[in-house]
Design an enzyme around this catalytic site. Structure first.
Site, PDB file in Angstrom:
ATOM      1  N   SER A   1     -14.615  -2.322 -18.390  1.00  0.00           N
ATOM      2  CA  SER A   1     -14.026  -3.452 -17.671  1.00  0.00           C
ATOM      3  C   SER A   1     -13.419  -4.477 -18.617  1.00  0.00           C
ATOM      4  O   SER A   1     -12.658  -5.338 -18.187  1.00  0.00           O
ATOM      5  CB  SER A   1     -15.085  -4.129 -16.789  1.00  0.00           C
ATOM      6  OG  SER A   1     -16.182  -4.544 -17.580  1.00  0.00           O
TER       7      SER A   1
ATOM      8  N   ASP B   1       0.832  -1.203   0.000  1.00  0.00           N
ATOM      9  CA  ASP B   1       0.000   0.000   0.000  1.00  0.00           C
ATOM     10  C   ASP B   1       0.867   1.254   0.000  1.00  0.00           C
ATOM     11  O   ASP B   1       0.564   2.235  -0.685  1.00  0.00           O
ATOM     12  CB  ASP B   1      -0.933  -0.009   1.215  1.00  0.00           C
ATOM     13  CG  ASP B   1      -1.920   1.138   1.190  1.00  0.00           C
ATOM     14  OD1 ASP B   1      -2.646   1.271   0.190  1.00  0.00           O
ATOM     15  OD2 ASP B   1      -1.957   1.919   2.158  1.00  0.00           O
TER      16      ASP B   1
ATOM     17  N   ASN C   1      -9.718  -8.426 -14.037  1.00  0.00           N
ATOM     18  CA  ASN C   1     -10.600  -9.379 -14.722  1.00  0.00           C
ATOM     19  C   ASN C   1      -9.805 -10.442 -15.476  1.00  0.00           C
ATOM     20  O   ASN C   1     -10.250 -11.583 -15.600  1.00  0.00           O
ATOM     21  CB  ASN C   1     -11.551  -8.644 -15.667  1.00  0.00           C
ATOM     22  CG  ASN C   1     -12.722  -8.028 -14.919  1.00  0.00           C
ATOM     23  OD1 ASN C   1     -13.131  -8.538 -13.882  1.00  0.00           O
ATOM     24  ND2 ASN C   1     -13.239  -6.921 -15.417  1.00  0.00           N
TER      25      ASN C   1
ATOM     26  N   MET D   1     -22.829   3.442 -12.618  1.00  0.00           N
ATOM     27  CA  MET D   1     -21.417   3.808 -12.572  1.00  0.00           C
ATOM     28  C   MET D   1     -21.225   5.323 -12.702  1.00  0.00           C
ATOM     29  O   MET D   1     -20.474   5.937 -11.943  1.00  0.00           O
ATOM     30  CB  MET D   1     -20.641   3.078 -13.669  1.00  0.00           C
ATOM     31  CG  MET D   1     -20.599   1.569 -13.512  1.00  0.00           C
ATOM     32  SD  MET D   1     -19.933   1.026 -11.913  1.00  0.00           S
ATOM     33  CE  MET D   1     -18.212   1.415 -12.100  1.00  0.00           C
TER      34      MET D   1
ATOM     35  N   HIS E   1     -10.913   2.382 -15.061  1.00  0.00           N
ATOM     36  CA  HIS E   1     -11.876   1.348 -14.673  1.00  0.00           C
ATOM     37  C   HIS E   1     -12.180   1.434 -13.180  1.00  0.00           C
ATOM     38  O   HIS E   1     -11.360   1.057 -12.351  1.00  0.00           O
ATOM     39  CB  HIS E   1     -11.318  -0.032 -15.041  1.00  0.00           C
ATOM     40  CG  HIS E   1     -12.206  -1.159 -14.643  1.00  0.00           C
ATOM     41  ND1 HIS E   1     -11.744  -2.424 -14.356  1.00  0.00           N
ATOM     42  CD2 HIS E   1     -13.569  -1.230 -14.472  1.00  0.00           C
ATOM     43  CE1 HIS E   1     -12.754  -3.204 -14.027  1.00  0.00           C
ATOM     44  NE2 HIS E   1     -13.866  -2.512 -14.092  1.00  0.00           N
TER      45      HIS E   1
ATOM     46  N   GLU F   1      -8.342   1.013 -11.924  1.00  0.00           N
ATOM     47  CA  GLU F   1      -7.321   0.635 -12.899  1.00  0.00           C
ATOM     48  C   GLU F   1      -7.201   1.767 -13.918  1.00  0.00           C
ATOM     49  O   GLU F   1      -8.180   2.113 -14.583  1.00  0.00           O
ATOM     50  CB  GLU F   1      -7.706  -0.657 -13.621  1.00  0.00           C
ATOM     51  CG  GLU F   1      -7.639  -1.897 -12.763  1.00  0.00           C
ATOM     52  CD  GLU F   1      -8.073  -3.152 -13.516  1.00  0.00           C
ATOM     53  OE1 GLU F   1      -7.401  -4.182 -13.368  1.00  0.00           O
ATOM     54  OE2 GLU F   1      -9.091  -3.094 -14.243  1.00  0.00           O
TER      55      GLU F   1
ATOM     56  N   GLU G   1     -21.570  -0.874 -21.762  1.00  0.00           N
ATOM     57  CA  GLU G   1     -20.364  -1.630 -22.130  1.00  0.00           C
ATOM     58  C   GLU G   1     -20.540  -2.248 -23.524  1.00  0.00           C
ATOM     59  O   GLU G   1     -20.711  -3.462 -23.684  1.00  0.00           O
ATOM     60  CB  GLU G   1     -20.092  -2.708 -21.064  1.00  0.00           C
ATOM     61  CG  GLU G   1     -18.784  -3.452 -21.221  1.00  0.00           C
ATOM     62  CD  GLU G   1     -17.546  -2.695 -20.759  1.00  0.00           C
ATOM     63  OE1 GLU G   1     -16.483  -3.299 -20.712  1.00  0.00           O
ATOM     64  OE2 GLU G   1     -17.646  -1.485 -20.452  1.00  0.00           O
TER      65      GLU G   1
END
Length: 716
Positions: free
Chosen positions: A432, A299, A503, A327, A453, A465, A405
């Site tokens: 994603s 971290d 993913n 989102m 993301h 991300e 998406e």
């Protein structure tokens, strides 16, 4: 008459004040905070040697020249200390005990003036003083349990004898910092004053003790006296029930602390310190402590990298989000609530209303919990500008595209907005699965485009991300990382590939799950085994939560991206569920059935339809142990994590593991996929892979792994 040499080190100083008082000041040079690193402890030992030779000293004030008193031990030094033998580690702990004991037993009164934070070893040092005066905005605590440890410098002993067993266990087992008011109420500190008068109050307390108006020896004796069982009133069987949530066998430090406090409550002081030391040494050598300390270090690395990117970036003063759905609304809420005004655009008025309603609901929850007032709510909502037009888009520094998406829709929306923003605005797609390079083809300035993301729900999930495409500029990455950081998120920079980081590593796990189903292993059993392994939910339940339609779509993307290993050898149960319109929790039908019973209670029970699909697909039932289930589920995930590191998708093992911890809920006590391999040992893990090689390409060692194995190299 006072006779004592002054001392000026790189972390500690000793100076004379009026009335024959000395001041011991912590001020670690070249650091923003004080911590008890090797340098500080060595200098503290030298100061105690000077004090032992001094004469005429009437009292000692212990203070900090920094905004926080002492934040604890230096965790960056733990790896070296913890790799030592038990005897060597015990010697290191006892050396600090000797220094601490010398402070506690000085032949004159001592007062600690605590500002900011006194945590871990910092609070253990404060406990040595006869009196602790706390600034009203300060917090104190012993958070070692969060690192898989117990306090090692007397914290469990001194705190429990000051506050009583129940309060001490509350502090020790939760690891949460305690406010000044609560700390005083619970007898952990002596008084609380405004920060501006902290020094004055501490010196006044010292002068009272010097004048005999306060009995500092009685205060000292209280910390050393074993707890009177009747007076303390601790019923350990009921306390065990009270703290059952904290006493998780996957995190053994809590149980060790509980047993430790129970054992030493009636012991003589020095014996109690000895058993605490033994417990600390034992925990320090545990796999869980290595994992949790490793996560802390990981971290810190993420924060350091984000800071470095931030130095290269121009801050985003105003942003925009395209799409006001779940989102988009989440992004708008997060941006506005962390101080960056945002335009929320959609093509439908009802979508904008829904987006604002989502933000309002989240703000109302904060008000209910006392974390926000109505003025704060109004301020956040005022920072979200709903619109159907691109009118003010020329004023924004970054646009987050968060529409459906679908590659064609996203490409069209991105090309459309590019014409309405300024020449240096960054465009970022919240996708994603869709390739950033593919989406960039629709743009005239692909260097100012990247992926961003977010994970759902946006306000709860810490990971973002930041995906670098082939043409993405460093300045674009820098600004996007800086914006994610300003939103209170933990960004990880990822190079573009199917599934990106999280993913890409997740879907081999789902692939393994499907293979087990086709071997006749019950999905409810798989869920139970993987939850016992430490996952917050098993793969069947996770599939339902993600949504069967979303899962199947992403799985197809992964199969197209990595056809050599991510294909399926037989039927895909999730595809059969989708064909039957079983979408998971979205419509109450998936691997499980969801609903509300006649008493209004929600239920989740295995789906008969799903079991029927599986039965029809299974040609032969394979007998398999729980450990074999774990191995078959974890090997593909871990090997894909290895591939992501070897392929340069991220720069470090730390980023791989933190992505899985923050994005998937990988069991923290196992530290991530690569830490898990290290814990097992690369040779042991390799044998597990080889034993399952017949399961297909996901169960093969890579060249990079074999190079590490032959070179006796671990991931950390």
């Amino acid at each position: 008459m006072l006779k004592c040499e002054t001392f000026k080190g790189q972390a500690v100083s000793l100076n004379a004040l009026d009335n024959d008082i000395l001041e011991l000041t912590f001020d670690l040079q070249d650091g923003s905070v004080n911590k008890l690193n090797s340098l500080t402890l060595d200098e503290l030992q030298k100061v105690m040697a000077l004090l032992s030779e001094s004469t005429g000293v009437k009292g000692l004030l212990i203070s900090s020249a920094k905004p926080a008193f002492i934040v604890g031990a230096d965790i960056t030094e733990f790896k070296d200390h913890f790799s030592a033998s038990a005897a060597e580690l015990k010697t290191w702990v006892q050396k600090t005990h000797q220094t601490f004991s010398a402070i506690e037993n000085l032949p004159f009164p001592t007062v600690a003036a605590i500002n900011g934070m006194a945590l871990g070893g910092g609070f253990e040092l404060a406990l040595l003083a006869d009196y602790r005066i706390l600034a009203s905005d300060a917090k104190v605590g012993l958070p070692e349990v969060n690192l898989g440890l117990c306090p090692g410098w007397g914290g469990t002993v001194r705190l429990s004898r000051l506050t009583g067993t129940e309060v001490a266990l509350q502090w020790l087992l939760t690891g949460k910092p305690v406010s000044a008011a609560v700390a005083q109420q619970q007898d952990a500190v002596d008084s609380v004053v405004e920060n501006s008068s902290l020094r004055e109050a501490a010196i006044a307390q010292l002068n009272m003790a010097i004048a005999g108006e306060a009995d500092y020896l009685q205060k000292r004796e209280q910390k050393h006296r074993a707890l009177d069982t009747l007076e303390d009133g601790a019923d350990f069987s009921s306390l065990e029930k009270q703290f059952s949530k904290q006493l998780d066998p996957n995190y053994p430090a809590a149980s060790v602390i509980f047993d430790l406090v129970k054992a030493h409550s009636s012991m003589p002081f020095n014996d109690a310190l000895d058993v605490e030391t033994d417990s600390f040494v034992s925990l320090a050598h545990s796999d869980v402590a290595k994992s949790l300390v490793g996560l802390f270090m990981n971290d810190q690395l993420l924060k350091k990298k984000s800071k470095q990117w931030g130095k290269k970036a121009e801050p985003v003063a105003k942003s925009a989000v395209l799409g006001a759905g779940i989102m988009g609304g989440g992004v708008a809420f997060q941006s506005a609530s962390t101080g960056t005004p945002i335009i929320m655009k959609d093509i439908r008025e009802d979508a904008l209303t829904l987006g604002l309603k989502t933000a309002t609901k989240l703000l109302d929850r904060k008000i209910e919990k006392g974390r926000l007032d109505e003025a704060g709510k109004a301020r956040v909502l005022g920072a979200i500008t709903p619109t159907l037009e691109y009118g003010e888009f020329d004023q924004v520094g970054l646009v987050v595209e968060a529409v459906v998406e679908n590659p064609a829709v996203k490409a069209a929306v991105l090309a459309d907005v590019e014409g309405s923003v300024s020449a240096d605005t960054v465009l970022a797609s919240n996708t994603s699965t869709i390739s950033i390079d593919t989406l960039a083809e629709s743009l005239s300035r692909p260097e100012q485009f990247c992926g961003m993301h977010f994970f759902n729900p946006v306000h709860l999930m810490p990971l973002v991300e930041v995906i670098r495409g082939a043409k993405t500029s460093e300045q674009t990455i820098a600004r996007t990382v800086a914006y994610a950081t300003a939103m209170g998120k933990s960004p990880i920079v990822v190079n573009n590939c199917p599934g990106f980081l999280v993913n890409r590593i997740l879907f081999p796990y789902f692939n393994a799950f499907n293979r087990l189903l086709l071997d006749g292993v019950d999905f409810q059993r798989i869920d139970k085994v993987m939850e016992q392994f430490g996952w917050p939910m098993g793969p069947a339940y996770l599939a339902d939560v993600v949504g069967i339609d979303t899962l199947v779509h992403a799985d197809h993307v992964m199969q197209e991206g990595f056809p050599e290993r991510m294909g399926h050898d037989g039927d895909v149960i999730a595809e059969l569920l989708l064909a039957a319109n079983a979408l998971g929790q979205k419509n109450g039908q998936g691997f499980y059935e969801y609903g509300v019973d006649e008493n209004g209670r929600r239920y989740k029970e295995p789906s008969g339809q799903c079991r029927q699909f599986i039965t029809e697909c299974v040609s032969e039932v394979t007998e398999i142990s729980d450990q074999e289930i774990i191995d078959r589920m974890m090997i593909p995930m871990c090997m894909e994590a290895v591939r992501c590191l070897d392929d340069g998708i991220v720069e470090s093992a730390a980023e791989v593991d933190m992505g899985l911890i923050m994005g998937l809920g990988f069991p923290r006590f196992r530290g991530g996929a690569l830490r898990y391999i290290d814990t097992l040992g690369l040779d042991c893990f390799a044998k597990k892979v080889e034993a399952n090689a017949k399961q297909g390409p996901l169960y093969q060692l890579t060249d990079g792994f074999n190079t590490r194995l032959s070179g006796d190299q671990s991931f950390y």
